[in-house]
Enzyme design. Structure first.
Site: not given
Ligand code: GAL
Length: 691
Positions: A328, A171
């Site tokens: 994610e 990210e």
């Molecule tokens: C994203 C990140 C992850 C985790 C996740 C939590 O921003 O890439 O490592 O922090 O959010 O929602």
């Protein structure tokens, strides 16, 4: 113009697992898995992890995202043994690895030795270590250490049979997009030199005659640090462009090392196309990746399902309609909202399949196992704190089975919709700068309102970058397209001249690429095309509204619209307020095309009163049966031979609708109609020519 989008998909390994689900299968599976952080757990847990992954149908995990401190405990010591073991374990279980370069969060030894890599905010305050991503995108020292690690990772794992893709950093820009340090100042000056060549050209572009800001040389220019009043707007806009480019430059630097050492392994990084995350203009970045990846978390907003669909749709637009990787999302609650609500397993399926509908060929989560400690210990995972004996894990297993049934969808692309909604980072950044007619304008919300109104009308729309090919779209919506360089204006003119139906909203066509106002009346660059002229904006106070002749209620913004072409028709007028009686929504016929203008914010409900006319004029009809319009979202992917129709129930009620085709996911009732439970999703395969 944006460079072409790359597409080279995961290198699915030949699994070594004796009974690997993917073993021997020729067809690529849907990627299913999560960030896997085994370093948070004792080794005894790893074998159980692998077993549960198999039970859930996991096909891929992302490893080593935050592993720098463990992989390189100090400047000259490396420890890969644990990661070797995990890579082998995954491979033995037929699970592929999307391997991070591990550079996302520098370890304490590095920040202790080199505090000059730490970012600085606009007030000159250092952002200290203790959380994550505390690095300056422009720091040469950070870059050197990061690339050393990338090289070590590539050399160690480039030939590993589990390796499916490289995952650059994580990210990029999540916490460090705007850095105002001395490194940033130097790099910003270099970026400006490249763009303007001479200080005079910069002065001209920035309008520095105003407030005595004239620069004698580039050395005098600074990032827009905390100032006595509004910093120069074009300086702010250029700093946003520069900051996005600086992160992109880091991405390219890591990718170059990977491509040099492991040319056969595709490279990606996870974008954050979601909500109000706006720092990175991903449209150009896509060209640096072999495939696009995105992270999306359900936003705590009204009509959150629309936002999710919009984000997935825009990700597809950025990916040029090619498949992408959902890197994610969350199985249930996150930990970073004010109140973090759990997600039902029905919504787990709904969210995942909405992403697949819009082009995701991988469905992954943060993270595999919910942490027992650390800042994200209250964030859900595929295995919750309760363990595998939980409703959540059973939902995860069911989702895995569903994704197996969707393997035929893998590789298919976006089937062009009848309507396009233009999305433009420059307009997003520039329209929301300070010292404007209103500070209440939200660029993305206006685009989202149109998207939601089209969903309510049962009409499919593609959210596309502003420089996308518009041919083939019956209607193109340009919400708050504030910044319109001459070439964009020309493209929109020729779209309309070619028979296209353009709809632009208030605060469009106002400024050129340097945020300089087009003089002679608004909406500047689009004035003649739209056949209207506005002398002054008339924004509304928070809570203030006006009524329109269609029954709609306008808010945020109004304008005294004059018609400059006798052919321009008035589709709606203001009924109340100081502009009562004057045009609010207009349309100018141009050959077989048209150019419509909406001069106020109508929101989902107000748009519903003008959309029917606009859609009818463009010849756009809903592809859904009347009974399902508004309640169901219909999304289509195609591989040329077949098309995959996704039907997503937008309501909490059961919906039954007729639909042809072979059901890959979902069920039919005794009469053969497709049944969608609350928030349910069905997926049908039919010949590509069917609709
Ligand atoms: C994203 C990140 C992850 C985790 C996740 C939590 O921003 O890439 O490592 O922090 O959010 O929602």
């Amino acid at each position: 113009m944006t460079p072409p989008v790359q597409h080279r998909w995961l290198r699915w390994p030949n699994p070594a697992g004796s009974d690997g689900a993917a073993s021997g299968s020729l067809a690529p599976p849907v990627g299913y898995g999560a960030d896997y952080n085994p370093e948070q757990w004792p080794r005894e847990v790893w074998a159980e992890d692998a077993r549960l992954m198999r039970e859930a149908g996991v096909t891929i995990v992302t490893l080593a995202v935050f592993s720098w401190a463990k992989l390189q405990p100090d400047a000259d010591t490396w420890d890969f043994a644990w990661l070797d073991e995990v890579m082998d374990l995954m491979h033995a279980h037929g699970i592929a690895v999307d391997l991070a370069t591990a550079t996302a969060s520098p370890p304490p030894w590095l920040t202790t030795a080199h505090p000059e890599i730490l970012p600085v905010n606009e007030r000159g305050e250092t952002l200290w270590p203790g959380a994550r991503q505390h690095w300056r995108p422009t720091s040469p020292v950070f870059r050197e250490h990061a690339l050393r690690l990338v090289e070590a990772m590539a050399e160690r794992y480039g030939d590993h049979p589990a390796l499916a893709a490289w995952h650059v950093s994580n990210e990029l820009g999540c916490h460090n997009v705007y850095d105002y340090s001395s490194d940033a100042a130097d790099a910003f000056r270099g970026w400006l030199r490249d763009r303007y060549k001479t200080a005079d050209a910069l002065n001209d572009a920035w309008g520095t005659s105003f407030w005595s800001q004239r620069y004698g040389s580039f050395d005098q220019v600074l990032p827009p640090r905390l100032a006595a009043s509004y910093p120069n707007p074009t300086q702010q806009l250029d700093f946003k462009r520069f900051s996005s480019d600086a992160l992109r430059d880091h991405l390219r630097a890591e990718a170059a090392v990977l491509r040099r050492l492991t040319p056969d392994v595709p490279v990606t990084t996870n974008f954050m196309v979601m909500g109000e995350t706006r720092g990175m203009d991903y449209v150009g970045w896509a060209a640096d990746l072999d495939f696009v990846s995105n992270d999306h978390y359900r936003q705590a907003v009204e009509r959150a399902d629309d936002e999710l669909s919009f984000s997935a749709n825009l990700t597809s637009g950025i990916a040029g309609g090619k498949p992408w990787y959902l890197m994610e999302h969350a199985t249930s609650a996150v930990n970073w909202q004010d109140v973090n609500l759990p997600k039902s397993t029905a919504m787990l399926l709904h969210d995942a399949l909405t992403h697949v509908a819009h082009g995701a060929d991988s469905v992954c989560f943060f993270q595999w196992r919910a942490s027992a400690s650390g800042a994200e210990k209250y964030h859900s995972g595929m295995v919750p704190h309760a363990g595998a004996d939980s409703e959540l894990f059973r939902g995860v297993v069911r989702l895995g089975r569903t994704l197996e049934a969707l393997a035929p969808v893998v590789g298919s692309e976006r089937a062009q919709a009848p309507v396009a909604i233009l999305f433009d980072w420059d307009s997003w950044w520039a329209s929301e700068l300070d010292s404007h007619p209103t500070s209440l304008l939200r660029y993305r919300q206006e685009a989202l309102d149109w998207y939601g109104a089209l969903l309510d009308a049962g009409v499919r729309a593609d959210v596309v970058p502003v420089d996308a090919d518009l041919s083939g779209y019956a209607m193109v919506v340009a919400p708050v397209l504030y910044l319109v360089p001459e070439e964009t204006a020309e493209r929109l003119r020729s779209y309309v001249d070619g028979g296209g139906h353009l709809v632009a909203t208030y605060f469009s066509g106002i400024a050129d690429a340097d945020d300089r106002i087009y003089l002679g009346g608004y909406p500047g660059a689009l004035r003649d095309l739209l056949g209207v002229r506005v002398e002054e904006f008339a924004p509304l106070l928070d809570g203030q509204t006006v009524r329109l002749s269609t029954g709609a209620v306008g808010s945020l913004w109004t304008e005294p619209v004059q018609l400059t072409d006798p052919a321009t028709e008035v589709l709606a007028s203001y009924l109340s307020g100081s502009l009562a009686g004057s045009p609010a929504v207009t349309r100018r016929p141009v050959g077989t095309g048209s150019a419509a203008y909406v001069s106020t914010r109508l929101g989902n409900e107000g748009l519903a009163t003008v959309l029917p006319q606009l859609l009818a004029g463009a010849g756009v009809v809903s592809e859904l049966p009347a009974s399902a319009r508004g309640t169901v979202e219909r999304v289509v992917r195609t591989d040329g031979d077949a098309q995959f129709v996704f039907l997503v129930n937008r309501t909490e009620h059961r919906v039954v609708l007729p639909a042809t085709g072979e059901l890959l996911v979902g069920e039919r009732d005794d009469d053969g109609a497709v049944v969608l439970d609350a928030h349910g999703v069905a997926v049908l395969r039919e010949p590509a020519t069917a609709s």
